[in-house]
Every structure is written in structure tokens, then in C-alpha cells.
Design an enzyme around this catalytic site. Structure first.
Site, PDB file in Angstrom:
ATOM      1  CG  ASP A 282    -105.402 -22.071  52.980  1.00 58.13           C
ATOM      2  OD1 ASP A 282    -105.599 -21.997  52.003  1.00 58.13           O
ATOM      3  OD2 ASP A 282    -105.587 -21.297  54.151  1.00 58.13           O
TER       4      ASP A 282
HETATM    5  C1  GLC Z   1    -107.721 -18.827  54.109  1.00 61.62           C
HETATM    6  C2  GLC Z   1    -107.373 -18.900  52.816  1.00 61.62           C
HETATM    7  C3  GLC Z   1    -106.031 -18.536  52.414  1.00 61.62           C
HETATM    8  C4  GLC Z   1    -105.606 -17.341  53.468  1.00 61.62           C
HETATM    9  C5  GLC Z   1    -105.616 -17.957  54.817  1.00 61.62           C
HETATM   10  C6  GLC Z   1    -105.346 -17.022  55.945  1.00 61.62           C
HETATM   11  O1  GLC Z   1    -108.571 -19.886  54.282  1.00 61.62           O
HETATM   12  O2  GLC Z   1    -107.359 -20.096  52.082  1.00 61.62           O
HETATM   13  O3  GLC Z   1    -105.691 -17.951  51.057  1.00 61.62           O
HETATM   14  O4  GLC Z   1    -104.197 -16.665  53.208  1.00 61.62           O
HETATM   15  O5  GLC Z   1    -106.682 -18.691  55.169  1.00 61.62           O
HETATM   16  O6  GLC Z   1    -106.181 -16.128  56.162  1.00 61.62           O
END
Ligand code: GLC
Length: 739
Positions: A282
Site C-alpha cells: 500500500d
Molecule cells: C492509499 C490507500 C490505498 C490506495 C493506495 C493508492 O494510501 O491506503 O487504499 O489504494 O494508497 O492510492
């Protein structure tokens, strides 16, 4: 913590599970893998973001284009549009291996047409509608050259202080698992390779919603029993539904960051569950293991993450500069890198990108699909289904069509952008329909619409109250639009105080004092606390954030052209001090029989135990009667089943839908069980006066739970079966025994 399975065993699962799939693809992967250098393999594990609002493909870092050309990238996120994705893909085709990129994007509740936020959709309890919502999002996303959405978010959440509750399906494991399945199926449609299907991504693995104190990114600490019982099942449902990818989570779980957690990613996901998709980190979660105090630098972070099963590095730039040396130093094996690359290449083959890297980047298909009338129609219906009628006294609702004057009062009455909610993809002009516009569309030619903002969403000024009161006095009915702005719930939007923000509730009091019939529409991404309003205002609707067609949907429901049938997917507390508060709690040795029973009971001195509004609660313009509960037997063997039936009758004057809920209690077990658990539900349309016989089946699966050894099992004993219109409003019940 269990020791995770030997590596060879996990890899053999992967291959044997993969061999059940398309053997041709496995051979193609082998042939590509054989030709790749180690650096090119590492490149496939690397993902960069484009511009957050990608207008040009990549303007914020020209080196990204060079890295793509040098085969140092496997994927990008936040690049969208048929033209933009084609341009970036063309750069990837200049690399030595010409391996196509996959493009990912957070399409959480709609791409071009915004649907209600996922928590609102969960309130519909309408699995077909939820699947269709994801289907529409997938069509628009795939038509825009994007292959992959970072959704569904399937984190169970019992704490409304956590802003990301807006992104999930609420507090219940059963409902959350059903919705996880529906969303994965919606996104992936008839399967990867179809031009209207995108890869789903079950996130955030795992237990991110249990952040201590509801504060985003905070540690998660729980028993393995709770992890398996409450938080893992929606992820398993996603695996069973064929989710192409997983995303891990920012939090530590029992002291180990999820990104570096081999128990989660290798033992459970890739081992026990035999998962053959890939795991993306993430955002910078690999690099964040330094801040967690789990890795001393990015090299160790890369080593820990790759070995623990994180296949792709989103934006932390830990894998690219470090993995080759880690291999040389024998800290990471090529076998594991090959396994990660294999998983990613498998999806690229399944998407058909090796045959035609540009197949999704088709401007004419994009033109036809985006914002189509059908997509907007689907969004309208989903929004109508998502609203929850919390109160309707003196039959204030539905509104009469011949009202002369309606006053719209409140800071969200004319707001358009707030109707999109968090995690919407910002467009310049998206003809979002505000409440005011929705009313104008429907009754503007026969009813005079008045408007007063009254106050801001935040702040202490009551300067606008007088004008609002005067406006209200001129109207036959007042509709108030209050709640949160679109960025008061969402990622990094935790709040310790979840009362309605600012002086909005004071404004409600001032308007209520005029004596006019008042309807309060609460627009928010999370359960809010509004005790005074709940006790004094005759009509209250929870509308969440309803997306592009918000105003039209709210108006249709206000006028009864759609009879609301939503049920709360989360408990609404009376006070932050009660949190975490959920319906499937454990009894304790001194259960309070009711809110008054507090003497030497598990209760507070200063606030009731009960919620303001319960899980599963929601009203209709009509009424329903439950009667005639019949069980085919009151004793069942392990491999037996009991069929349950009862009569549901629409006893009011409106046709309407009811969500009949089946709860079970296992009265005594080797691990104490909740006082009730949702085990099934049916959403039923009944015409005014119509009756239907509703049936459910009880089998061993519905009676099973994780015992002390974490074995999924059913134990002989006594059970209580409950049928209700809400978790705190049980209409029928009967005991039975499992032999
Ligand atoms: C963010 C979120 C995740 C998202 C990713 C890409 O911080 O936690 O849910 O898909 O980054 O944007």
C-alpha cells in the site's frame, strides 16, 4: 504466532494451483522469465504513480519515462485515459523485453459516474445492485485504458472514528463477506481479458480497520482468534471470488507490519488459501517499515517485504535499488523473485496485454462508455437503495406533490462536490446533482424553492441563523441538509469527535423551533452522533454521500417515488465513549438486561450501553409484520439441515422492500460466542397488503466458528434462532439443538 509453511511447499501450492489454470499461460510465463535479466525481473516488481490527477501521463518526474524505457517498471498507478495510457504503454514497448505495463487506479465507487460511497451501498443490502455498481465502474475504467482498480476495500470496521469506514461494508463479517464477493465479481465480470473487466484488489490485508482508537495507520493488536473470526473472512471471500490481486496494509498486526508479515502473506494467503494472484504494497508501506522500527533502512525493508510475500513495491522505491544486491548477498532468493514476477506476468497474460498492449486504450469505446445515460440511471437507483430512513413521525414523509413552498436549509443544500464523497475521481464539471437541483428538477415548476445556508459546515458563526429561520417560516416544509464535507471521512480523516460538525445541530434546533415540519438529511461518510436531532426532529434520513445522482435520488425518496429500504451496516453510537460498539458483542458474566440495569452490571455510570441506532436498522414508508415461524425440526445432526420459514406481510399502504435478517446465537461453546450473529438475510419486495413465505436454511456451516485451536468447527449444543427487522428488533425466535 504460527510458523509459516516451508517455502518449497508454498511454491508448490502456487504452481499446482496455477496448473489448474491455463497451462498455456504458465508456459508463456516460463518462456518470458527465461529471457529476463535479474534487473528486468526486479523492474516488474516496481510501480510508480503518475500525476494524482493524471492530465498528461507523467509530468512530475521525466526520469519515470526513462525508467520505463529501461525496463525498470512493471506498473503505474494514477495514469488514466485511453490516450494517456497508450502514450505511456508506447514507452514501455521501447524496452528490451517489451513487457506491457499494467495501469492501476483507485476506482472505489465509480470512475466517471460516481456511485454512492461503499458504506452507503452496503446499507442497501442489495448484493445484485452492489455487483452492478462495480460492473459499471469496471466498464468505465476499462474503457479508459486502466486495467486494475484498488478495490474492494474489505476491512471490517467497528470504529466510526476511523475515517475509512466510508470505504468498506461496515462492521459485520457475514455482510462484509457477501459484499466482498459481489464487488470482486462486479469488477472482474466475465473474467480478465474481457474488455469490460478490470482486476480487483482486495485490501487492506489485514485488519487495518481495527486501528487502535480509530486513528488511521495506528497499530492493530488482537488475538488470532479475532483475526480469523472477524477480519479475515471477507478476504477469503475475495480469494474464492477470484480476486486478481491483494493489497497489504499500513498497520502492524501484533507487532509485525502487514507488509513484512509472512504469517499473513505467505502462510495464510499464498499457503493455506493457495492464492495465485499478486500482492501490491500500500503506497510506501515497504519503506514505512523503517518508521515502524521494523527495518533499519530500505535495503532491509526490501528484504523483509519480499521474503514475507509483498510482490510489488508501490512508490517506496525500495525494491529497485536494493533487490539485486540482496540476491547477491543471498538475503533474497531468485526463486522468490521469480515467484513474484510469475504472479505479475500471469495477470498481464490473462489481461491479454502481451497480445495487444493497447487493447484497453481505445478512445471511441471510452467516448461511448463514460457518463452514459445508462450508467447515470444505475447510479440513481443505487443511490435510492442506499438511503436509510431513521425516523418518520407524523407522516412528514413522503412529501405531498402539491406543496407550495419548500425551504432547503443547511450548508450541504446546494453542494455538488460533497455529494461525490472521498475517493472519487475529480472531474472538472461532472454535473453532480445537488439536493436543491434535484428538487428543482422534480417539482421546480409547481413548488417554490427557498434556500438559506444557515451556517458553514465547520466554525462557530451563527450569523446566518436569523435568515434561515425567516426562510423556514415562509415554507410548508423544511428540508435540512447537514453533515460532513467530502474530505471529513476517508483516508487520514480520523476524528475523536464524531458529532455533526460545527453549529449545524444548533441550526437544526433553531429551525425546529419554528414549528414547521422538518426533514433532516444527514450527508456523511461515517456514522455521526446527533442525539438531540434524533430525539426532536420528526423525519430523519441518512443519505451518506450518494454520488453523481445524489439530488435526484434524495428527491425521489422524499416524494415516495422510491420507498426507502436501507438498513444500517454499522452501529451508530450515542457517544464516542461507547466506541467500539457493535451488535455482535459478547455477553460478559454480568450482562445488563437493559439500559436501566446497571447495578453491578457491565454498564457505564454516565451513558447507556445501547446504541442510538442499531446495526440492521432502517425504516420504510410502509410497515411489515412477521409471523408464523416454522422450523422443519428442532434437532439436527451434523450433516443435517433445518429449513426455517415465516410469513412476511406488508401491512402498510405503500409497496416496499424489507431486509429480513436471520441471527443465530450459540448459547454455550468452547469459545464464548456473540449474543447474536447475522447468518443470512433476504431483501423482499412486497406490494401493499401482500404476504410472502420467506425461507432460510440452517446447516452446519452457519453454526461453525473457530475454536481455541483456530479450527473451523461446529459443536453440539443449544442455539437460538432469531428473525428480525434490525439487530435490536427481533420479531420471531425459536430454539433448536445441534446433536
Ligand atoms: C492509499 C490507500 C490505498 C490506495 C493506495 C493508492 O494510501 O491506503 O487504499 O489504494 O494508497 O492510492
Amino acid at each position: 504466532m504460527k510458523h509459516y509453511l516451508p517455502l518449497a511447499l508454498i511454491l508448490s501450492f502456487t504452481f499446482s494451483a496455477a496448473s489448474a489454470q491455463d497451462k498455456k499461460i504458465e508456459k508463456k510465463i516460463d518462456s518470458v522469465l527465461k529471457l529476463m535479466t535479474l534487473d528486468e525481473k526486479i523492474g516488474q516488481l516496481n510501480q510508480y504513480t503518475g500525476d494524482r490527477d493524471a492530465t498528461g501521463p507523467i509530468t512530475n518526474n521525466p526520469n519515470k519515462l526513462k525508467d520505463i524505457k529501461d525496463g525498470k517498471l512493471g506498473s503505474m498507478l494514477n495514469v488514466r485515459g485511453a490516450k494517456e495510457t497508450r502514450e505511456v504503454q508506447e514507452v514501455a514497448m521501447q524496452s528490451r523485453m517489451k513487457i506491457p505495463l499494467i495501469f492501476g487506479l483507485d476506482v472505489i465507487h465509480g470512475y466517471r459516474v460516481t456511485f454512492p460511497i461503499p458504506l452507503a451501498e452496503a446499507a442497501s443490502w442489495d448484493l445484485k445492485a452492489i455487483e452492478n455498481s462495480a460492473r459499471v465502474a469496471a466498464r468505465e475504467t476499462a474503457a479508459s485504458g486502466v486495467h486494475w482498480t484498488f478495490a474492494p476495500m474489505v476491512d471490517i470496521a467497528r470504529d466510526p472514528r476511523w475515517g475509512r469506514v466510508m470505504e468498506g461494508a461496515g462492521e459485520d463479517t457475514y455482510l462484509g463477506s457477501q459484499i466482498s464477493t459481489a464487488r470482486v465479481k462486479g469488477f472482474q465480470g466475465k473474467g480478465l481479458g474481457n474488455l469490460d473487466a478490470v482486476m480487483a484488489c482486495a485490501k487492506h490485508f489485514a485488519a487495518y480497520g481495527a486501528a487502535i482508537a480509530g486513528r488511521d495507520y495506528n497499530p492493530v493488536d488482537m488475538s488470532e482468534h479475532t483475526l480469523w473470526e472477524v477480519y479475515l473472512p471477507p478476504f477469503k471471500a475475495a480469494v474464492d471470488a477470484g480476486a486478481a490481486t491483494f493489497m497489504n496494509s499500513f498497520n502492524t498486526l501484533n507487532g509485525i507490519p502487514a507488509t513484512g508479515n509472512a504469517y499473513l502473506q505467505r502462510d495464510i494467503l499464498k499457503g493455506q488459501w493457495k492464492y495465485t494472484g499478486f500482492v501490491v504494497s500500500d503506497w510506501g508501506s515497504i519503506g514505512e517499515m523503517i518508521a515502524h522500527g521494523y527495518a533499519k533502512d530500505k535495503s532491509q525493508a526490501a528484504e523483509l517485504a519480499l521474503n514475507a510475500g509483498s510482490d510489488m513495491d508501490m512508490e517506496s522505491r525500495s525494491y529497485l535499488p536494493n533487490l539485486a544486491k540482496l540476491v547477491a548477498d543471498k538475503k533474497v532468493s531468485v526463486a522468490l523473485i521469480d515467484d513474484a514476477v510469475r504472479r505479475i506476468l500471469r495477470k498481464k497474460f490473462e489481461l491479454g496485454l502481451f497480445n495487444d498492449p493497447y487493447r484497453f486504450s481505445n478512445e471511441s469505446r471510452q467516448e461511448k462508455e463514460l457518463n452514459s445515460p445508462q450508467n447515470r440511471k444505475d447510479a440513481l437507483l443505487m443511490a435510492e437503495k442506499s438511503m436509510v430512513l431513521l425516523k418518520n413521525e407524523n407522516q412528514v414523509l413522503p412529501l405531498a406533490k402539491n406543496l407550495k413552498k419548500i425551504a432547503v436549509i443547511g450548508p450541504l443544500g446546494k453542494s455538488e462536490k460533497d455529494m461525490q464523497g472521498f475517493w472519487s475521481i475529480q472531474w472538472q464539471n461532472d454535473n453532480l446533482v445537488s439536493l436543491y437541483q434535484g428538487l428543482k428538477n422534480k417539482v421546480g415548476n409547481q413548488t417554490e424553492l427557498l434556500y438559506a445556508k444557515g451556517c458553514e459546515i465547520e466554525g462557530t458563526s451563527t450569523a446566518g441563523f436569523a435568515e434561515a429561520v425567516e426562510t423556514a417560516k415562509q415554507a410548508d416544509v423544511v428540508i435540512m441538509a447537514v453533515g460532513e464535507t467530502l474530505d471529513m471521512s476517508g483516508e487520514a480523516k480520523s476524528k475523536a469527535n464524531i458529532h455533526i460538525p460545527g453549529v449545524q445541530e444548533d441550526l437544526i434546533k433553531a429551525i425546529q423551533a419554528t414549528g414547521k415540519p422538518v426533514v433532516v438529511l444527514l450527508m456523511a461518510g461515517r456514522p455521526l452522533i446527533f442525539n438531540w436531532t434524533a430525539d426532536h426532529v420528526p423525519a430523519i434520513m441518512y443519505t451518506w454521500w450518494l454520488g453523481s445522482e445524489a439530488g435526484n435520488a434524495m428527491t425521489n425518496v422524499l416524494y415516495g417515488d422510491y420507498n426507502p429500504a436501507g438498513k444500517l451496516p454499522m452501529t451508530f453510537p450515542r457517544d464516542e465513549g461507547q466506541i467500539p460498539l457493535y451488535y455482535n458483542y459478547l455477553s460478559t458474566g454480568r450482562p445488563a438486561k437493559n439500559d436501566q440495569d446497571t447495578r453491578y452490571r457491565s454498564a457505564y455510570l454516565d451513558i447507556q450501553n445501547s446504541p442510538k441506532f442499531a446495526f440492521g436498522y432502517g425504516l420504510s414508508y410502509t410497515t411489515f409484520d412477521y409471523s408464523n415461524l416454522v422450523l422443519s425440526k428442532t434437532e439436527m445432526g451434523m450433516n443435517d439441515k433445518i429449513s426455517v420459514s415465516f410469513t412476511l406481510k406488508n401491512t402498510g399502504k405503500y409497496d416496499g422492500e424489507e431486509v429480513a435478517q436471520l441471527y443465530l446465537q450459540d448459547k454455550f461453546a468452547s469459545v464464548v460466542r456473540p449474543v447474536k450473529e447475522l447468518k443470512d438475510f433476504q431483501k423482499v419486495m412486497l406490494k401493499a397488503g401482500e404476504s410472502k413465505t420467506i425461507t432460510f436454511n440452517i446447516d452446519k456451516e452457519k453454526l461453525s466458528f473457530y475454536n481455541q485451536q483456530l479450527k473451523w468447527t461446529a459443536e453440539p449444543g443449544d442455539f437460538k434462532l432469531m428473525i428480525g427487522t434490525a439487530s435490536n428488533n427481533i420479531k420471531l425466535e425459536k430454539d433448536f439443538t445441534l446433536k
